[in-house]
Scaffold this motif. Structure first.
Motif, PDB file in Angstrom:
ATOM      1  N   GLY A 184       0.388  -1.502   1.734  1.00  0.00           N
ATOM      2  CA  GLY A 184      -0.701  -1.895   2.622  1.00  0.00           C
ATOM      3  C   GLY A 184      -1.403  -3.131   2.087  1.00  0.00           C
ATOM      4  N   ALA A 185      -2.412  -3.583   2.820  1.00  0.00           N
ATOM      5  CA  ALA A 185      -3.129  -4.799   2.430  1.00  0.00           C
ATOM      6  C   ALA A 185      -4.040  -4.524   1.238  1.00  0.00           C
ATOM      7  CB  ALA A 185      -3.949  -5.310   3.605  1.00  0.00           C
ATOM      8  N   GLY A 186      -4.396  -5.570   0.515  1.00  0.00           N
ATOM      9  CA  GLY A 186      -5.287  -5.457  -0.634  1.00  0.00           C
ATOM     10  C   GLY A 186      -5.761  -6.837  -1.041  1.00  0.00           C
ATOM     11  N   TRP A 240      -7.865  -2.042   0.782  1.00  0.00           N
ATOM     12  CA  TRP A 240      -7.331  -2.066  -0.585  1.00  0.00           C
ATOM     13  C   TRP A 240      -7.379  -0.696  -1.262  1.00  0.00           C
ATOM     14  CZ3 TRP A 240      -8.599  -6.973  -4.018  1.00  0.00           C
ATOM     15  CH2 TRP A 240      -7.709  -7.030  -5.089  1.00  0.00           C
ATOM     16  N   GLU A 241      -8.509   0.035  -1.076  1.00  0.00           N
ATOM     17  CA  GLU A 241      -8.655   1.338  -1.726  1.00  0.00           C
ATOM     18  C   GLU A 241      -7.544   2.304  -1.279  1.00  0.00           C
ATOM     19  OE1 GLU A 241     -12.498   3.255  -1.208  1.00  0.00           O
ATOM     20  OE2 GLU A 241     -11.612   5.185  -1.738  1.00  0.00           O
ATOM     21  N   GLY A 242      -7.324   2.377   0.021  1.00  0.00           N
ATOM     22  CA  GLY A 242      -6.278   3.258   0.546  1.00  0.00           C
ATOM     23  C   GLY A 242      -4.902   2.836   0.058  1.00  0.00           C
ATOM     24  N   THR A 243      -4.705   1.542  -0.025  1.00  0.00           N
ATOM     25  CA  THR A 243      -3.436   1.010  -0.524  1.00  0.00           C
ATOM     26  C   THR A 243      -3.201   1.459  -1.962  1.00  0.00           C
ATOM     27  OG1 THR A 243      -3.620  -0.913   0.928  1.00  0.00           O
ATOM     28  CG2 THR A 243      -2.177  -1.139  -0.987  1.00  0.00           C
ATOM     29  N   MET A 244      -4.254   1.394  -2.788  1.00  0.00           N
ATOM     30  CA  MET A 244      -4.119   1.810  -4.191  1.00  0.00           C
ATOM     31  C   MET A 244      -3.831   3.306  -4.304  1.00  0.00           C
ATOM     32  SD  MET A 244      -4.123  -0.886  -5.883  1.00  0.00           S
ATOM     33  CE  MET A 244      -3.752   0.046  -7.369  1.00  0.00           C
ATOM     34  N   ARG A 245      -4.489   4.097  -3.467  1.00  0.00           N
ATOM     35  CA  ARG A 245      -4.248   5.555  -3.513  1.00  0.00           C
ATOM     36  C   ARG A 245      -2.791   5.871  -3.156  1.00  0.00           C
ATOM     37  NH1 ARG A 245      -8.952   8.045  -4.521  1.00  0.00           N
ATOM     38  NH2 ARG A 245     -10.868   7.034  -3.804  1.00  0.00           N
ATOM     39  N   LYS A 246      -2.294   5.147  -2.177  1.00  0.00           N
ATOM     40  CA  LYS A 246      -0.903   5.318  -1.751  1.00  0.00           C
ATOM     41  C   LYS A 246       0.060   4.948  -2.887  1.00  0.00           C
ATOM     42  CE  LYS A 246       1.502   4.031   2.377  1.00  0.00           C
ATOM     43  NZ  LYS A 246       1.571   3.088   3.516  1.00  0.00           N
ATOM     44  N   LEU A 247      -0.276   3.863  -3.548  1.00  0.00           N
ATOM     45  CA  LEU A 247       0.572   3.350  -4.627  1.00  0.00           C
ATOM     46  C   LEU A 247       0.601   4.311  -5.817  1.00  0.00           C
ATOM     47  CD1 LEU A 247       2.206   0.731  -5.038  1.00  0.00           C
ATOM     48  CD2 LEU A 247       0.216  -0.219  -6.206  1.00  0.00           C
ATOM     49  N   LYS A 266      -2.578   2.077 -17.148  1.00  0.00           N
ATOM     50  CA  LYS A 266      -3.613   2.665 -16.278  1.00  0.00           C
ATOM     51  C   LYS A 266      -4.206   1.631 -15.312  1.00  0.00           C
ATOM     52  CE  LYS A 266      -3.809   6.649 -18.639  1.00  0.00           C
ATOM     53  NZ  LYS A 266      -2.384   6.572 -19.049  1.00  0.00           N
ATOM     54  N   ALA A 267      -3.519   0.523 -15.150  1.00  0.00           N
ATOM     55  CA  ALA A 267      -4.092  -0.580 -14.354  1.00  0.00           C
ATOM     56  C   ALA A 267      -4.284  -0.205 -12.883  1.00  0.00           C
ATOM     57  CB  ALA A 267      -3.232  -1.825 -14.483  1.00  0.00           C
ATOM     58  N   MET A 268      -3.445   0.706 -12.357  1.00  0.00           N
ATOM     59  CA  MET A 268      -3.621   1.110 -10.949  1.00  0.00           C
ATOM     60  C   MET A 268      -4.939   1.862 -10.786  1.00  0.00           C
ATOM     61  SD  MET A 268       0.056   2.174  -9.329  1.00  0.00           S
ATOM     62  CE  MET A 268       0.637   3.219 -10.645  1.00  0.00           C
ATOM     63  N   GLN A 269      -5.179   2.834 -11.671  1.00  0.00           N
ATOM     64  CA  GLN A 269      -6.432   3.600 -11.610  1.00  0.00           C
ATOM     65  C   GLN A 269      -7.625   2.679 -11.847  1.00  0.00           C
ATOM     66  OE1 GLN A 269      -6.778   6.881 -10.663  1.00  0.00           O
ATOM     67  NE2 GLN A 269      -8.951   6.328 -10.666  1.00  0.00           N
ATOM     68  N   HIS A 270      -7.472   1.738 -12.767  1.00  0.00           N
ATOM     69  CA  HIS A 270      -8.537   0.770 -13.052  1.00  0.00           C
ATOM     70  C   HIS A 270      -8.870  -0.042 -11.795  1.00  0.00           C
ATOM     71  CE1 HIS A 270     -10.960  -2.197 -15.130  1.00  0.00           C
ATOM     72  NE2 HIS A 270     -10.178  -3.156 -14.663  1.00  0.00           N
ATOM     73  N   THR A 271      -7.847  -0.476 -11.081  1.00  0.00           N
ATOM     74  CA  THR A 271      -8.069  -1.245  -9.850  1.00  0.00           C
ATOM     75  C   THR A 271      -8.812  -0.399  -8.824  1.00  0.00           C
ATOM     76  OG1 THR A 271      -5.996  -2.420 -10.280  1.00  0.00           O
ATOM     77  CG2 THR A 271      -6.917  -2.638  -8.057  1.00  0.00           C
ATOM     78  N   LEU A 272      -8.392   0.855  -8.710  1.00  0.00           N
ATOM     79  CA  LEU A 272      -9.061   1.766  -7.784  1.00  0.00           C
ATOM     80  C   LEU A 272     -10.534   1.946  -8.192  1.00  0.00           C
ATOM     81  CD1 LEU A 272      -8.789   3.648  -5.353  1.00  0.00           C
ATOM     82  CD2 LEU A 272      -8.000   5.445  -6.894  1.00  0.00           C
ATOM     83  N   ASN A 273     -10.784   2.055  -9.473  1.00  0.00           N
ATOM     84  CA  ASN A 273     -12.170   2.194  -9.956  1.00  0.00           C
ATOM     85  C   ASN A 273     -13.009   0.965  -9.592  1.00  0.00           C
ATOM     86  OD1 ASN A 273     -11.345   4.606 -11.053  1.00  0.00           O
ATOM     87  ND2 ASN A 273     -11.291   3.867 -13.166  1.00  0.00           N
ATOM     88  N   LEU A 274     -12.415  -0.211  -9.762  1.00  0.00           N
ATOM     89  CA  LEU A 274     -13.141  -1.444  -9.404  1.00  0.00           C
ATOM     90  C   LEU A 274     -13.481  -1.467  -7.923  1.00  0.00           C
ATOM     91  CD1 LEU A 274     -11.168  -4.251 -11.336  1.00  0.00           C
ATOM     92  CD2 LEU A 274     -13.411  -3.294 -11.913  1.00  0.00           C
ATOM     93  N   LEU A 275     -12.571  -0.911  -7.111  1.00  0.00           N
ATOM     94  CA  LEU A 275     -12.765  -0.929  -5.658  1.00  0.00           C
ATOM     95  C   LEU A 275     -13.791   0.101  -5.203  1.00  0.00           C
ATOM     96  CD1 LEU A 275      -9.036  -1.348  -4.764  1.00  0.00           C
ATOM     97  CD2 LEU A 275     -10.831  -2.860  -3.904  1.00  0.00           C
ATOM     98  N   THR A 276     -13.941   1.159  -5.976  1.00  0.00           N
ATOM     99  CA  THR A 276     -14.820   2.249  -5.511  1.00  0.00           C
ATOM    100  C   THR A 276     -16.166   2.264  -6.203  1.00  0.00           C
ATOM    101  OG1 THR A 276     -13.705   3.720  -7.061  1.00  0.00           O
ATOM    102  CG2 THR A 276     -12.936   3.776  -4.795  1.00  0.00           C
ATOM    103  N   LYS A 277     -16.326   1.434  -7.260  1.00  0.00           N
ATOM    104  CA  LYS A 277     -17.615   1.468  -7.965  1.00  0.00           C
ATOM    105  C   LYS A 277     -18.700   0.819  -7.109  1.00  0.00           C
ATOM    106  CE  LYS A 277     -17.406  -2.758 -10.732  1.00  0.00           C
ATOM    107  NZ  LYS A 277     -17.040  -3.340 -11.997  1.00  0.00           N
ATOM    108  N   LYS A 278     -19.874   1.352  -7.231  1.00  0.00           N
ATOM    109  CA  LYS A 278     -21.000   0.846  -6.443  1.00  0.00           C
ATOM    110  C   LYS A 278     -21.601  -0.367  -7.125  1.00  0.00           C
ATOM    111  CE  LYS A 278     -21.227   4.012  -3.136  1.00  0.00           C
ATOM    112  NZ  LYS A 278     -19.950   3.911  -2.568  1.00  0.00           N
TER     113      LYS A 278
END
Ligand SMILES: [Zn+2]
Length: 250
Positions: free
Chosen positions: A167-169, A210-217, A238-250
């Motif tokens: 997906g897009a990101g 991007w967040e959904g794309t990372m979860r899928k990945l 752990k770079a995938m989880q790190h990317t997801l964290n960057l996308l979801t942090k407030k």
């Protein structure tokens, strides 16, 4: 020409990000100033090569990969710096005594595609997804010679890999490349290095998707041995989880 998102009108936004990265990576930039092409072994037959560009006085690294097969060398993304197109081919030949026989890019930005025209002229078959092919044209970047319409498995010599579009990101078209046997995930700019605390260049990003794309990945490739981001270090898988964290942090 559409560059890697560092267009004039985006400077204001991007400068603080670059400054922050500079603070984080002072030592690294000190080294980068002297090297223009850095080749780092990753695993048997797998090498990360890094090229650099000076953006507003800051040297910025870009990761790509090459893989040695029994038939020749597979290039995943091209150098960013055009003065390294030929030196890369020369270095590879010198090290492995094999020519590059295949080149694929993972999205349309010039840190992935800049070398397409040059390598095409050298007789190397160049590939991208159809979406990347179209976006290259739309943005005035050089296009691959061939494109594929959906996720594709390639067998090049004794190496097998698949392309995957989650997906897009970072861009609409970013794909990843998975070497299943070696469990190596080449993520490109869709994935942020654990050295980065920001999403970097988001000029063409889809921040909603991007967040959904990372979860899928992460679901698709839960246990990679190596994860290669488009820029900066790849020491952590752990770079995938790190990317997801960057996308979801407030
Ligand atoms: Zn990039």
């Amino acid at each position: 020409m559409k560059s890697n998102g560092i267009a004039q009108n985006k400077k204001t936004f991007f400068l603080p990000v670059l400054f922050f990265m500079l603070l984080l990576s002072e030592t690294f930039f000190g080294q980068a100033a002297v090297s223009k092409l850095k080749i780092t072994p990753l695993a048997d037959d797998f090498y990360i090569y890094t090229t650099y560009k000076d953006l507003d006085g800051t040297v910025f690294p870009s990761n790509s990969m090459y893989v040695v097969s029994d038939k020749g060398v597979i290039l995943i993304d091209t150098p960013w710096d055009e003065s390294e197109f030929q030196p890369l081919l020369d270095s590879i030949y010198k090290r492995h005594n094999k020519p590059v026989i295949f080149c694929i890019a993972t999205h349309f930005h010039d840190d992935r595609t800049a070398g397409f025209e040059y390598y095409k002229k050298k007789g190397i078959p160049t590939y991208s997804s159809k979406l990347t092919y179209d976006l290259c044209q739309k943005n005035g970047n050089v296009q691959a010679e061939h494109y594929f319409e959906k996720d594709t498995v390639f067998n090049i010599g004794n190496k097998k890999f698949e392309t995957y579009y989650a997906g897009a990101g970072h861009t609409q078209d970013n794909i990843v490349i998975w070497f299943g046997k070696q469990k190596i995930l080449y993520g490109g700019c869709l994935i942020k290095s654990t050295e980065n605390e920001s999403l970097g260049n988001i000029a063409d990003a889809d921040l909603n998707a991007w967040e959904g794309t990372m979860r899928k990945l992460i679901k698709k490739y839960p246990k990679p041995h190596y994860v290669i981001p488009g820029h900066f270090g790849w020491e952590s898988n752990k770079a995938m989880q790190h990317t997801l964290n960057l996308l979801t942090k407030k």
